[in-house]
Design an enzyme around this catalytic site. Sequence first.
Site, PDB file in Angstrom:
ATOM      1  N   ALA A   1      48.641 -42.499-114.044  1.00  0.00           N
ATOM      2  CA  ALA A   1      47.789 -41.446-114.225  1.00  0.00           C
ATOM      3  C   ALA A   1      46.449 -41.724-114.178  1.00  0.00           C
ATOM      4  O   ALA A   1      45.987 -42.944-114.659  1.00  0.00           O
ATOM      5  CB  ALA A   1      48.029 -40.983-115.540  1.00  0.00           C
TER       6      ALA A   1
ATOM      7  N   MET B   1      51.409 -47.419-128.336  1.00  0.00           N
ATOM      8  CA  MET B   1      50.652 -48.012-129.333  1.00  0.00           C
ATOM      9  C   MET B   1      49.607 -46.870-129.945  1.00  0.00           C
ATOM     10  O   MET B   1      48.627 -47.036-130.689  1.00  0.00           O
ATOM     11  CB  MET B   1      49.897 -49.072-128.987  1.00  0.00           C
TER      12      MET B   1
ATOM     13  N   GLN C   1      54.630 -55.683-117.070  1.00  0.00           N
ATOM     14  CA  GLN C   1      55.167 -55.153-118.403  1.00  0.00           C
ATOM     15  C   GLN C   1      56.442 -54.522-117.937  1.00  0.00           C
ATOM     16  O   GLN C   1      57.381 -54.596-118.606  1.00  0.00           O
ATOM     17  CB  GLN C   1      54.290 -54.241-119.366  1.00  0.00           C
TER      18      GLN C   1
ATOM     19  N   GLY D   1      54.840 -46.554-118.253  1.00  0.00           N
ATOM     20  CA  GLY D   1      53.762 -46.500-117.173  1.00  0.00           C
ATOM     21  C   GLY D   1      53.846 -47.563-116.234  1.00  0.00           C
ATOM     22  O   GLY D   1      53.880 -48.754-116.336  1.00  0.00           O
TER      23      GLY D   1
ATOM     24  N   HIS E   1      50.061 -41.133-121.192  1.00  0.00           N
ATOM     25  CA  HIS E   1      51.299 -41.039-122.399  1.00  0.00           C
ATOM     26  C   HIS E   1      51.937 -39.720-122.174  1.00  0.00           C
ATOM     27  O   HIS E   1      53.062 -39.875-122.317  1.00  0.00           O
ATOM     28  CB  HIS E   1      50.599 -41.222-123.521  1.00  0.00           C
TER      29      HIS E   1
END
EC number: 6.3.2.1
Length: 282
Positions: free
Chosen positions: A178, A30, A155, A149, A37
């Site tokens: 991370a 997003m 999710q 991730g 990311h």
Amino acid sequence: MKTIYSIAELREALGQERRAGKKIGFVPTMGNLHTGHIQLIHQANNHADITVASIFVNPLQFGENEDLDAYPRTLTSDQEKLTAAGCDYLFAPNINEMYPNGQVIQTLIEVPGISDIHCGASRPGHFRGVATVVCKLFGIVQPDVAIFGEKDFQQLMVIRRMAEDLFLPVEILGAPIARAQSGLALSSRNGYLTEAELATAPILNQTICQTIAQISAGRRDYAALQEEAQQRLEEAGFKRDYYTICNRKDLQPAGPEDTQLVLVAAAYLGKARLIDNMVVDL
């Protein structure tokens, strides 16, 4: 890196890559990109010949009174980060490109059971929105491999189940969480934290680590462990959402016979809702 805004142009470009025998890797986001990311992009680079990222703030996965309007849009900065990371294509559609018939009569993808607990209970309809947009993006990009991730553990499970149930020809890979040096899981929503809250936020991960250590040392009174942790978080200034020791198969509360566990947690701190998790094998 080439930025593409239309489905037709992206399909044409990737069709040429595919006909040349190239393997396509995909990282949907997003935007408002951070180091986590970029690690996904690097993992995609390692598993594919061509890496595609997408940036689309998907309204279907936001509930009422959530932060859809406030969510940061930082396209220029994101393009610079993706280019530096070796991404080949950025797909950045607008809402009309993704929902040409509007959202009200949009076909929806529902992954029952696993979508209704934890984050799904706190954010009704959230995973329906996630599954729908990811399925659409898979149809557009047609990747060989997609990277998500592990911070969003639930999710990742929803997307894996969707791909499995719908026989989607894409390999779903998870990437490790991370973290900042403090242990705080990196998140685009960490930008909502004040300086004081940013100092408090790592207590969520510290609490999870303490619970996992107690489980590893032999404690199996999971309900008591969960309540002790919730109270510690509240004393530190968090507002509780959920904090649950689960089996990794279906994210149901763990029993004494379960050996593959994951602790999933979410808590509010100021304007931010923070999530984190940690796995443990007994």
